[in-house]
Enzyme design. Structure first.
Site, PDB file in Angstrom:
ATOM      1  N   ILE A  74      19.775  70.992  32.327  1.00  0.00           N
ATOM      2  CA  ILE A  74      19.415  72.180  33.102  1.00  0.00           C
ATOM      3  C   ILE A  74      19.665  73.447  32.278  1.00  0.00           C
ATOM      4  CG2 ILE A  74      19.828  71.089  35.344  1.00  0.00           C
ATOM      5  CD1 ILE A  74      22.509  72.584  35.445  1.00  0.00           C
ATOM      6  N   ASP A 118      35.163  28.140  56.803  1.00  0.00           N
ATOM      7  CA  ASP A 118      36.291  27.563  56.052  1.00  0.00           C
ATOM      8  C   ASP A 118      35.877  26.213  55.500  1.00  0.00           C
ATOM      9  OD1 ASP A 118      39.578  28.448  56.175  1.00  0.00           O
ATOM     10  OD2 ASP A 118      39.019  26.529  55.243  1.00  0.00           O
ATOM     11  N   HIS A 167      23.550  71.099  29.129  1.00  0.00           N
ATOM     12  CA  HIS A 167      22.326  71.860  28.881  1.00  0.00           C
ATOM     13  C   HIS A 167      21.509  71.315  27.714  1.00  0.00           C
ATOM     14  CE1 HIS A 167      23.980  74.644  31.723  1.00  0.00           C
ATOM     15  NE2 HIS A 167      25.059  74.810  30.983  1.00  0.00           N
ATOM     16  N   GLY A 197      22.911  79.062  33.818  1.00  0.00           N
ATOM     17  CA  GLY A 197      22.710  80.078  34.854  1.00  0.00           C
ATOM     18  C   GLY A 197      22.597  81.464  34.231  1.00  0.00           C
ATOM     19  N   ASP A 201      27.514  78.793  24.548  1.00  0.00           N
ATOM     20  CA  ASP A 201      27.867  77.857  25.618  1.00  0.00           C
ATOM     21  C   ASP A 201      27.278  76.500  25.262  1.00  0.00           C
ATOM     22  OD1 ASP A 201      28.105  76.275  27.812  1.00  0.00           O
ATOM     23  OD2 ASP A 201      27.425  77.774  29.257  1.00  0.00           O
ATOM     24  N   SER A 245      31.317  26.017  51.259  1.00  0.00           N
ATOM     25  CA  SER A 245      32.129  26.768  50.305  1.00  0.00           C
ATOM     26  C   SER A 245      31.492  28.137  50.111  1.00  0.00           C
ATOM     27  CB  SER A 245      32.176  26.046  48.956  1.00  0.00           C
ATOM     28  OG  SER A 245      32.717  26.931  47.993  1.00  0.00           O
TER      29      SER A 245
HETATM   30  P1  NAI Z   1      45.243  30.467  53.445  1.00  0.00           P
HETATM   31  O1  NAI Z   1      45.316  29.330  52.493  1.00  0.00           O
HETATM   32  O2  NAI Z   1      45.928  30.342  54.728  1.00  0.00           O
HETATM   33  O3  NAI Z   1      43.738  30.846  53.720  1.00  0.00           O
HETATM   34  C1  NAI Z   1      42.727  30.680  52.779  1.00  0.00           C
HETATM   35  C2  NAI Z   1      41.620  29.897  53.421  1.00  0.00           C
HETATM   36  O4  NAI Z   1      40.500  29.876  52.528  1.00  0.00           O
HETATM   37  C3  NAI Z   1      42.010  28.459  53.684  1.00  0.00           C
HETATM   38  O5  NAI Z   1      41.863  28.174  55.052  1.00  0.00           O
HETATM   39  C4  NAI Z   1      41.042  27.645  52.812  1.00  0.00           C
HETATM   40  O6  NAI Z   1      40.634  26.436  53.399  1.00  0.00           O
HETATM   41  C5  NAI Z   1      39.888  28.603  52.661  1.00  0.00           C
HETATM   42  N1  NAI Z   1      39.108  28.310  51.470  1.00  0.00           N
HETATM   43  C6  NAI Z   1      39.554  27.955  50.249  1.00  0.00           C
HETATM   44  N2  NAI Z   1      38.516  27.749  49.416  1.00  0.00           N
HETATM   45  C7  NAI Z   1      37.388  27.977  50.120  1.00  0.00           C
HETATM   46  C8  NAI Z   1      36.008  27.955  49.796  1.00  0.00           C
HETATM   47  N3  NAI Z   1      35.598  27.632  48.572  1.00  0.00           N
HETATM   48  N4  NAI Z   1      35.113  28.286  50.749  1.00  0.00           N
HETATM   49  C9  NAI Z   1      35.526  28.607  52.015  1.00  0.00           C
HETATM   50  N5  NAI Z   1      36.824  28.620  52.365  1.00  0.00           N
HETATM   51  C10 NAI Z   1      37.750  28.329  51.435  1.00  0.00           C
HETATM   52  O7  NAI Z   1      45.792  31.732  52.651  1.00  0.00           O
HETATM   53  P2  NAI Z   1      45.984  33.279  53.063  1.00  0.00           P
HETATM   54  O8  NAI Z   1      47.315  33.674  52.619  1.00  0.00           O
HETATM   55  O9  NAI Z   1      45.569  33.519  54.429  1.00  0.00           O
HETATM   56  O10 NAI Z   1      45.002  33.958  52.048  1.00  0.00           O
HETATM   57  C11 NAI Z   1      43.854  34.687  52.415  1.00  0.00           C
HETATM   58  C12 NAI Z   1      43.424  35.518  51.248  1.00  0.00           C
HETATM   59  O11 NAI Z   1      44.413  36.494  50.967  1.00  0.00           O
HETATM   60  C13 NAI Z   1      43.233  34.747  49.960  1.00  0.00           C
HETATM   61  O12 NAI Z   1      42.116  35.282  49.264  1.00  0.00           O
HETATM   62  C14 NAI Z   1      44.479  35.045  49.197  1.00  0.00           C
HETATM   63  O13 NAI Z   1      44.294  34.909  47.804  1.00  0.00           O
HETATM   64  C15 NAI Z   1      44.752  36.442  49.606  1.00  0.00           C
HETATM   65  N6  NAI Z   1      46.123  36.875  49.438  1.00  0.00           N
HETATM   66  C16 NAI Z   1      47.092  36.421  50.254  1.00  0.00           C
HETATM   67  C17 NAI Z   1      48.379  36.861  50.105  1.00  0.00           C
HETATM   68  C18 NAI Z   1      49.455  36.458  51.030  1.00  0.00           C
HETATM   69  O14 NAI Z   1      50.539  37.024  50.932  1.00  0.00           O
HETATM   70  N7  NAI Z   1      49.187  35.525  51.938  1.00  0.00           N
HETATM   71  C19 NAI Z   1      48.759  37.779  49.002  1.00  0.00           C
HETATM   72  C20 NAI Z   1      47.640  38.259  48.254  1.00  0.00           C
HETATM   73  C21 NAI Z   1      46.388  37.792  48.465  1.00  0.00           C
END
Ligand code: NAI
Length: 617
Positions: A531, A40, A516, A534, A511, A75
């Site tokens: 191919i 993260d 073919h 047949g 055909d 990242s």
């Molecule tokens: P969240 O914000 O709790 O988790 C995302 C995490 O990614 C954060 O902890 C952030 O620090 C980390 N992050 C951001 N940029 C980063 C980088 N460049 N490198 C490494 N880490 C990085 O959000 P959530 O909801 O848990 O989202 C998780 C995934 O699910 C995301 O891709 C989001 O787009 C996707 N998503 C979530 C939905 C939801 O309902 N929560 C709906 C649809 C998609």
């Protein structure tokens, strides 16, 4: 009760695992034995700043429950460093969950390049960098599980999220293509579109909903997709609040317009409701499926089957419901074919007749002034039903992708020697459909008669449609082929095919399937070059029997049956092994045969049997 799904010995990288969904995945997999790289960056939900605390907290939680985890703060744009952390700490990587994400919502007219770029770099570029860094290890070890995170915003579009929707659908496209590349190496790649309460959704969803949408209700599906026992790949799942569902493409049957000249915009307007009519859908899953209707239209054009009429046919109600069984008894419109000596000669050449200029015995099939009088090769009669085969894809109850159609067997019975020119009428119907489990076996009976209505030939074409089984039909009789005698063949014929044999046969038979002729099409079918038909091989084999056991006399040829077991490449040598056995009724001789492609030592025609009338008859 399913045994507990464990991850002992497996190493998982989960990006963005410092909170929200990623944290839930990390805790679940760690509790079941996986070693986790908790990645993260630790910035804000809009992608600003960085910090260690988010990843550290989750690592502490895992360690507190005796799990194994290490934090990483890079990242995802630096995927290789994150993968290196997994290798340094745990020596391998088995699972990648591309989960990191941020939001920069704004309506499109206010969107800046930075809004676009930041979203793209974290989601799509980051997902690519991660997958690219784990790929060599997963390929080499023959094991990998990758889950990409898409979003309903990407699948359906959402206001204020042009940047995010684009990147999220990009992740799905990436996973779909990776799944194809990884399948052979047991690297399975799937995608989820989750809905969960997290800091990303807390500004959009009301607090009571956030509480109900716990990430723990998404994590089990992700864990299953990452488990050894999962064999699914290239699929996308919507998941949230205890609801789990697979999503797929649906395509309307569509409009088929003639391709002799480009259609006009007005014709499109006229067909608009047909183009959008989902009452008879298909569910394409591969580029080959995508291509199937195009092939169908090409074949229609090649065989001049009028598309409008075919569309009308489809709309006819079928009495026995809509399944394949409802197609039994389906009558095709009688089709009339005219042929002359020239057509017969071309066919004979296309099945390899008269290649030796010093051997005059087959001149009678290709030379109208032949000393013995011009005669028709009996197997020409298999070309009569051909135009009907492409109509079968339109029979109500039998709608299928033509790419899944295999010609299984062919039976031809001569009612009398073929006239050397004639206008014949084919009357065809589907005589039975068997449920073979893995597919449907469709029997097409075709009776051919001359201008006076007198029978000339009967064909039974067995077509196997892969993937159409399981509709509750009878299994049908198992093969009743005669066992080959336990002795060396009485006669072995070696026949060399030409490199351009298929190009010749298509003209002779009508055909025109590009499989073919065109390497671009054959590669879609999984062959590195076009191919042979047949039925071309069938013609070679029939000719061999006629020559060696009936003195090239078509009047003695009663029937021929064989099964197509493998493809032949033009240029290969056909070796037909033949055994004479006595017929049951004493009135005919039976010649059993099989044909091999000599270069690959593969049997290409099996269960072959020709019945010959006695010379006395
Ligand atoms: P969240 O914000 O709790 O988790 C995302 C995490 O990614 C954060 O902890 C952030 O620090 C980390 N992050 C951001 N940029 C980063 C980088 N460049 N490198 C490494 N880490 C990085 O959000 P959530 O909801 O848990 O989202 C998780 C995934 O699910 C995301 O891709 C989001 O787009 C996707 N998503 C979530 C939905 C939801 O309902 N929560 C709906 C649809 C998609």
């Amino acid at each position: 009760m399913t045994r507990e799904l464990r991850f002992d010995g497996r190493v998982a990288i989960i990006t963005g695992a410092g909170g929200g969904l990623g944290r839930a995945y990390a805790l679940l997999l760690a509790s079941r034995g996986a070693s986790i790289v908790v990645n993260d960056l630790g910035g804000t939900m809009h992608g600003e700043g960085a910090g260690h605390s988010a990843a550290d907290r989750v690592v502490d939680e895992i360690l507190a429950t005796d799990g194994e985890a290490v934090a990483n703060y890079d990242s995802v744009e630096n995927g290789e460093r994150i993968v290196q952390a997994a290798l340094d700490h745990f020596g391998r990587v088995d699972i990648l969950i591309n989960n990191a994400g941020i939001l920069r919502d704004t309506s499109f007219h206010k969107m800046t390049d930075e809004d676009w770029e930041k979203i793209y770099r974290v989601h799509l570029y980051g997902g690519y960098k991660m997958a690219h860094a784990v790929w060599p290890y997963m390929r080499d070890q023959g094991y990998g599980r990758i889950v990409n995170t898409s979003s309903a915003a990407g699948l359906y579009g959402n206001f204020g999220q042009v940047n995010y929707s684009s990147a999220k659908l990009g992740l799905l496209g990436m996973a779909n293509a990776l799944a194809v590349e990884g399948q052979k190496r047991n690297v399975l790649v799937n995608t989820i579109a989750p809905l969960a309460g997290s800091r990303l959704t807390e500004t959009i969803l009301p607090p009571e909903m956030i509480a109900a949408l716990k990430p723990e209700y998404v994590a089990p599906l992700v864990a299953y997709l990452c488990h050894d026992s999962n064999t699914t790949t290239g699929e996308v799942f919507e998941v949230g609040a205890g609801w789990f569902s697979r999503l797929r493409w649906q395509r309307s049957r569509g409009a088929f317009l003639p391709i002799d000249q480009p259609p006009t915009p007005e014709e499109i307007a006229e067909q608009w409701s047909v183009i959008q009519d989902f009452s008879d859908p298909t569910y394409p899953e591969t580029p080959t499926d995508s291509f199937a209707p195009v092939m169908e239209n090409l074949m229609r054009a090649a065989n001049a089957a009028p598309p409008a009429e075919a569309n009308d046919d489809r709309k006819q109600p079928s009495p026995a419901g809509e399944g394949p069984l409802s197609a039994i008894g389906y009558q095709f419109k009688p089709a009339t074919v005219t042929y002359t000596e020239k057509d017969l000669s071309l066919y004979a050449l296309a099945v390899g007749a008269a290649v030796d200029p010093l051997d005059a015995s087959e001149l009678q099939f290709v030379y109208e002034m032949s000393r013995d009088g011009f005669k028709a090769l009996p197997t020409y009669a298999v070309t009569f039903p051909f135009s009907l085969l492409w109509e079968i894809v339109s029979v109500p109850g039998l709608r299928f992708n033509p790419a899944l159609l295999l010609h299984g067997e062919q039976y031809l019975e001569m009612k009398r020697p073929l006239p050397v020119n004639a206008t014949v009428t084919n009357t065809a119907f589907i005589s039975n459909i068997y449920d073979k489990g893995s597919g449907a076996l469709v029997l097409l009976d075709v009776h051919t008669a001359d201008e006076k209505g007198e029978a000339i030939a009967f064909n039974q074409v067995s077509l196997f449609i892969r993937g159409m089984g399981g509709f509750g039909g009878e299994r049908g009789p198992s093969s009743s082929a005669d066992a080959l005698p336990d002795r060396a063949p009485d006669v072995v014929a070696r026949q060399q095919t030409n490199e351009n044999q298929a190009l010749l046969y298509r003209l002779a038979s009508g055909d025109f399937n590009p499989l073919h002729a065109d390497p671009a099409f054959s590669s879609i079918g999984g062959f590195d070059r076009p191919i042979l038909h047949g039925l071309c091989t069938f013609g070679f084999a029939g000719r061999a029997v006629l020559r060696h056991f009936a003195g090239n006399d078509p009047a003695r040829f009663k029937s021929i049956r064989t099964r197509f077991t493998k493809h032949v490449f033009p240029g290969e040598t056909l070796v037909t092994e033949m055994w004479a056995v006595k017929g049951d009724n004493g009135g005919s001789d039976r010649i059993l045969f099989q044909t091999k492609a000599a270069e690959r030592d593969e049997v290409v025609l099996a269960n072959g049997v020709v019945e010959l009338w006695d010379e006395s008859q």
